[in-house]
Motif scaffolding. Structure first.
Motif, PDB file in Angstrom:
ATOM      1  N   PRO A  18       0.796  -1.242   0.110  1.00 14.29           N
ATOM      2  CA  PRO A  18       0.072   0.187   0.025  1.00 14.29           C
ATOM      3  C   PRO A  18       0.968   1.214  -0.053  1.00 14.29           C
ATOM      4  O   PRO A  18       1.920   1.335   0.714  1.00 14.29           O
ATOM      5  CB  PRO A  18      -0.936  -0.181   1.447  1.00 14.29           C
ATOM      6  N   LEU A  19       0.626   2.176  -0.935  1.00 17.16           N
ATOM      7  CA  LEU A  19       1.597   3.539  -0.973  1.00 17.16           C
ATOM      8  C   LEU A  19       2.762   2.990  -1.146  1.00 17.16           C
ATOM      9  O   LEU A  19       3.768   3.890  -0.607  1.00 17.16           O
ATOM     10  CB  LEU A  19       0.986   4.322   0.143  1.00 17.16           C
ATOM     11  N   TYR A  20       3.249   1.950  -1.886  1.00 21.10           N
ATOM     12  CA  TYR A  20       4.599   1.613  -1.796  1.00 21.10           C
ATOM     13  C   TYR A  20       5.432   1.764  -0.434  1.00 21.10           C
ATOM     14  O   TYR A  20       6.795   1.935  -0.457  1.00 21.10           O
ATOM     15  CB  TYR A  20       5.383   2.385  -2.767  1.00 21.10           C
ATOM     16  N   ASP A  21       4.606   1.229   0.606  1.00 23.38           N
ATOM     17  CA  ASP A  21       5.160   1.401   1.866  1.00 23.38           C
ATOM     18  C   ASP A  21       5.761  -0.082   2.330  1.00 23.38           C
ATOM     19  O   ASP A  21       4.688  -1.046   2.698  1.00 23.38           O
ATOM     20  CB  ASP A  21       4.495   1.946   2.856  1.00 23.38           C
ATOM     21  N   ILE A  22       6.946  -0.417   2.162  1.00 23.19           N
ATOM     22  CA  ILE A  22       7.269  -1.965   2.250  1.00 23.19           C
ATOM     23  C   ILE A  22       7.523  -2.416   3.614  1.00 23.19           C
ATOM     24  O   ILE A  22       7.698  -3.354   3.980  1.00 23.19           O
ATOM     25  CB  ILE A  22       8.633  -2.473   1.557  1.00 23.19           C
ATOM     26  N   SER A  23       7.219  -1.359   4.621  1.00 21.29           N
ATOM     27  CA  SER A  23       7.172  -1.708   5.873  1.00 21.29           C
ATOM     28  C   SER A  23       5.792  -2.302   6.547  1.00 21.29           C
ATOM     29  O   SER A  23       5.649  -2.946   7.671  1.00 21.29           O
ATOM     30  CB  SER A  23       7.340  -0.550   6.961  1.00 21.29           C
ATOM     31  N   LYS A  24       5.025  -2.433   5.540  1.00 24.15           N
ATOM     32  CA  LYS A  24       3.522  -2.636   5.711  1.00 24.15           C
ATOM     33  C   LYS A  24       3.490  -4.249   5.849  1.00 24.15           C
ATOM     34  O   LYS A  24       4.323  -5.065   4.907  1.00 24.15           O
ATOM     35  CB  LYS A  24       2.480  -2.258   4.811  1.00 24.15           C
ATOM     36  N   ASN A  25       2.674  -5.061   6.392  1.00 22.73           N
ATOM     37  CA  ASN A  25       2.481  -6.494   6.316  1.00 22.73           C
ATOM     38  C   ASN A  25       1.269  -6.961   5.478  1.00 22.73           C
ATOM     39  O   ASN A  25       1.080  -8.099   5.400  1.00 22.73           O
ATOM     40  CB  ASN A  25       2.459  -7.003   7.632  1.00 22.73           C
ATOM     41  N   TYR A  26       0.691  -5.816   4.763  1.00 23.93           N
ATOM     42  CA  TYR A  26      -0.490  -6.223   3.829  1.00 23.93           C
ATOM     43  C   TYR A  26      -0.423  -5.607   2.637  1.00 23.93           C
ATOM     44  O   TYR A  26       0.382  -4.641   2.387  1.00 23.93           O
ATOM     45  CB  TYR A  26      -1.878  -5.815   4.750  1.00 23.93           C
ATOM     46  N   CYS A  27      -1.100  -6.189   1.493  1.00 25.43           N
ATOM     47  CA  CYS A  27      -0.695  -5.767   0.330  1.00 25.43           C
ATOM     48  C   CYS A  27      -2.081  -4.619  -0.045  1.00 25.43           C
ATOM     49  O   CYS A  27      -2.638  -4.282   0.814  1.00 25.43           O
ATOM     50  CB  CYS A  27      -1.323  -6.947  -0.695  1.00 25.43           C
ATOM     51  N   LYS A  28      -1.675  -4.027  -1.050  1.00 32.95           N
ATOM     52  CA  LYS A  28      -2.551  -2.938  -1.805  1.00 32.95           C
ATOM     53  C   LYS A  28      -4.058  -3.189  -1.690  1.00 32.95           C
ATOM     54  O   LYS A  28      -4.884  -2.436  -1.477  1.00 32.95           O
ATOM     55  CB  LYS A  28      -2.127  -2.144  -2.987  1.00 32.95           C
ATOM     56  N   TYR A  29      -4.111  -4.462  -2.041  1.00 37.08           N
ATOM     57  CA  TYR A  29      -5.569  -4.795  -2.072  1.00 37.08           C
ATOM     58  C   TYR A  29      -6.487  -4.979  -0.824  1.00 37.08           C
ATOM     59  O   TYR A  29      -7.610  -4.913  -0.774  1.00 37.08           O
ATOM     60  CB  TYR A  29      -5.863  -6.245  -2.960  1.00 37.08           C
TER      61      TYR A  29
END
Ligand SMILES: [Zn+2]
Length: 79
Positions: A18-29
């Motif tokens: 999401p928002l090109y934030d690779i610290s997130k553990n979930y996808c853009k969907y």
């Protein structure tokens, strides 16, 4: 490689986050447009609609299947 905690999708590219934030553990969907993670009920409704459309499942069966699948994912295990 990380896997989305909310839907299980492998996230192989920066564009999957999401928002090109690779610290997130979930996808853009699984994210809202502001980058926050969707709720269980939202994913359940999405997945149910997907099964009905793609697999032509009965509404109730589709919802049960979506529920079982989501419950196996790390984001929803404890709920
Ligand atoms: Zn996801």
């Amino acid at each position: 490689m990380k896997m989305c905690i909310a839907c299980g999708m492998p996230m192989t590219q920066i564009g999957d986050y999401p928002l090109y934030d690779i610290s997130k553990n979930y996808c853009k969907y699984c994210a809202h447009t502001d980058g926050t993670m969707k709720l269980f009920d939202e994913k359940l409704a999405e997945l149910t609609a997907h099964y009905i459309k793609i697999h032509r499942m009965d509404d109730i069966i589709a919802k049960q299947t979506a529920y079982v699948i989501l419950k196996k994912l790390p984001a929803w295990k404890r709920k």
